[in-house]
Motif scaffolding. Structure first.
Motif, PDB file in Angstrom:
ATOM      1  N   VAL A  52       3.037  -1.314  30.144  1.00  0.00           N
ATOM      2  CA  VAL A  52       2.955  -0.458  28.000  1.00  0.00           C
ATOM      3  C   VAL A  52       2.011   0.273  27.889  1.00  0.00           C
ATOM      4  O   VAL A  52       0.483  -0.061  28.072  1.00  0.00           O
ATOM      5  CB  VAL A  52       2.847  -2.090  27.928  1.00  0.00           C
ATOM      6  N   HIS A  53       2.113   1.571  27.485  1.00  0.00           N
ATOM      7  CA  HIS A  53       1.977   2.186  26.543  1.00  0.00           C
ATOM      8  C   HIS A  53       2.402   1.797  24.484  1.00  0.00           C
ATOM      9  O   HIS A  53       3.054   2.649  24.834  1.00  0.00           O
ATOM     10  CB  HIS A  53       1.801   3.520  27.240  1.00  0.00           C
ATOM     11  N   ALA A  54       1.256   2.576  24.453  1.00  0.00           N
ATOM     12  CA  ALA A  54       1.749   2.116  23.299  1.00  0.00           C
ATOM     13  C   ALA A  54       1.168   3.640  21.927  1.00  0.00           C
ATOM     14  O   ALA A  54      -0.331   3.142  21.998  1.00  0.00           O
ATOM     15  CB  ALA A  54       1.535   1.298  22.202  1.00  0.00           C
ATOM     16  N   ALA A  55       1.485   4.020  21.057  1.00  0.00           N
ATOM     17  CA  ALA A  55       0.805   5.304  20.927  1.00  0.00           C
ATOM     18  C   ALA A  55       1.383   5.206  19.029  1.00  0.00           C
ATOM     19  O   ALA A  55       2.660   4.962  19.268  1.00  0.00           O
ATOM     20  CB  ALA A  55       1.214   6.700  20.711  1.00  0.00           C
ATOM     21  N   ALA A  56       0.530   4.669  18.247  1.00  0.00           N
ATOM     22  CA  ALA A  56       1.012   4.334  16.681  1.00  0.00           C
ATOM     23  C   ALA A  56       0.396   5.794  16.099  1.00  0.00           C
ATOM     24  O   ALA A  56      -0.492   6.649  16.223  1.00  0.00           O
ATOM     25  CB  ALA A  56       0.081   2.982  16.884  1.00  0.00           C
ATOM     26  N   SER A  57       1.315   5.910  14.829  1.00  0.00           N
ATOM     27  CA  SER A  57       0.676   6.371  13.716  1.00  0.00           C
ATOM     28  C   SER A  57       1.354   6.254  12.566  1.00  0.00           C
ATOM     29  O   SER A  57       1.518   5.376  11.789  1.00  0.00           O
ATOM     30  CB  SER A  57       1.529   8.155  14.068  1.00  0.00           C
ATOM     31  N   GLY A  58       0.430   6.396  11.357  1.00  0.00           N
ATOM     32  CA  GLY A  58       0.665   6.026  10.031  1.00  0.00           C
ATOM     33  C   GLY A  58       0.531   7.217   8.860  1.00  0.00           C
ATOM     34  O   GLY A  58       0.002   8.223   9.003  1.00  0.00           O
ATOM     35  N   SER A  59       0.815   6.623   7.560  1.00  0.00           N
ATOM     36  CA  SER A  59       0.985   8.078   6.910  1.00  0.00           C
ATOM     37  C   SER A  59       0.813   7.155   4.958  1.00  0.00           C
ATOM     38  O   SER A  59       1.817   6.446   5.407  1.00  0.00           O
ATOM     39  CB  SER A  59       1.488   8.817   6.540  1.00  0.00           C
ATOM     40  N   SER A  60       0.081   8.187   4.664  1.00  0.00           N
ATOM     41  CA  SER A  60       0.533   7.881   3.015  1.00  0.00           C
ATOM     42  C   SER A  60       1.565   8.387   2.216  1.00  0.00           C
ATOM     43  O   SER A  60       1.975   9.413   2.528  1.00  0.00           O
ATOM     44  CB  SER A  60      -1.136   7.239   2.117  1.00  0.00           C
ATOM     45  N   GLN A  61       1.912   8.047   0.757  1.00  0.00           N
ATOM     46  CA  GLN A  61       3.119   8.767  -0.118  1.00  0.00           C
ATOM     47  C   GLN A  61       1.624   9.651  -0.871  1.00  0.00           C
ATOM     48  O   GLN A  61       2.181   8.612  -2.088  1.00  0.00           O
ATOM     49  CB  GLN A  61       3.462   7.728  -0.569  1.00  0.00           C
ATOM     50  N   GLY A  62       0.423   9.838  -0.252  1.00  0.00           N
ATOM     51  CA  GLY A  62      -0.001  10.977  -1.111  1.00  0.00           C
ATOM     52  C   GLY A  62       1.576  11.857  -2.042  1.00  0.00           C
ATOM     53  O   GLY A  62       1.506  13.010  -0.644  1.00  0.00           O
ATOM     54  N   SER A  93       0.927  -1.211   0.419  1.00  0.00           N
ATOM     55  CA  SER A  93      -0.021  -0.098  -0.662  1.00  0.00           C
ATOM     56  C   SER A  93       0.965   1.242   0.231  1.00  0.00           C
ATOM     57  O   SER A  93       0.091   2.580  -0.570  1.00  0.00           O
ATOM     58  CB  SER A  93      -0.950  -0.356   1.190  1.00  0.00           C
ATOM     59  N   GLY A  94       1.783   1.190  -0.041  1.00  0.00           N
ATOM     60  CA  GLY A  94       3.335   1.996   0.704  1.00  0.00           C
ATOM     61  C   GLY A  94       2.920   3.763   1.599  1.00  0.00           C
ATOM     62  O   GLY A  94       2.786   4.109   1.693  1.00  0.00           O
ATOM     63  N   ASN A  95       1.998   2.431   2.324  1.00  0.00           N
ATOM     64  CA  ASN A  95       1.920   3.235   4.043  1.00  0.00           C
ATOM     65  C   ASN A  95       3.551   3.178   4.945  1.00  0.00           C
ATOM     66  O   ASN A  95       3.959   1.569   4.237  1.00  0.00           O
ATOM     67  CB  ASN A  95       0.682   2.825   4.617  1.00  0.00           C
ATOM     68  N   ARG A  96       3.930   4.075   6.060  1.00  0.00           N
ATOM     69  CA  ARG A  96       4.561   3.878   6.428  1.00  0.00           C
ATOM     70  C   ARG A  96       3.413   4.423   8.006  1.00  0.00           C
ATOM     71  O   ARG A  96       2.857   4.532   7.894  1.00  0.00           O
ATOM     72  CB  ARG A  96       5.833   5.326   6.692  1.00  0.00           C
ATOM     73  N   GLY A  97       4.100   2.705   9.122  1.00  0.00           N
ATOM     74  CA  GLY A  97       3.606   3.321  10.218  1.00  0.00           C
ATOM     75  C   GLY A  97       4.450   3.489  11.646  1.00  0.00           C
ATOM     76  O   GLY A  97       6.038   2.725  11.036  1.00  0.00           O
ATOM     77  N   SER A  98       4.313   3.996  12.231  1.00  0.00           N
ATOM     78  CA  SER A  98       4.988   4.152  13.378  1.00  0.00           C
ATOM     79  C   SER A  98       4.630   3.811  14.749  1.00  0.00           C
ATOM     80  O   SER A  98       3.373   4.480  14.942  1.00  0.00           O
ATOM     81  CB  SER A  98       6.007   5.758  13.180  1.00  0.00           C
TER      82      SER A  98
END
Length: 74
Positions: free
Chosen positions: A37-47, A18-23
């Motif tokens: 444990v605490h996790a915070a996720a984000s992501g973005s596309s290559q638009g 999909s060309g997406n990145r997740g962090s």
């Protein structure tokens, strides 16, 4: 070496299809006598104009939850 009170992890994953990145930023601490444990996720596309998550962040965090679930103690 002394006791470790907290750990901070920063992870990144690239989804080729999909060309997406997740962090994700994960913190693990034991300040109150139990491990949290605490996790915070984000992501973005290559638009070129718009950058949307499209679920990459949720997919990434679910893989961590699934991995840690067998070790959960309540």
């Amino acid at each position: 070496m002394g006791n470790i009170d907290f750990i901070v992890l920063v992870l990144e994953k690239y989804y080729f299809r999909s060309g997406n990145r997740g962090s994700m930023t994960v913190t693990i601490d034991n300040f109150e006598g139990s491990t949290k444990v605490h996790a915070a996720a984000s992501g973005s596309s290559q638009g070129a104009i718009f950058r949307f998550d499209w679920g990459a962040g949720n997919s990434f965090i679910n893989s961590v939850i699934d991995t840690l679930e067998p070790y959960r103690v309540e």
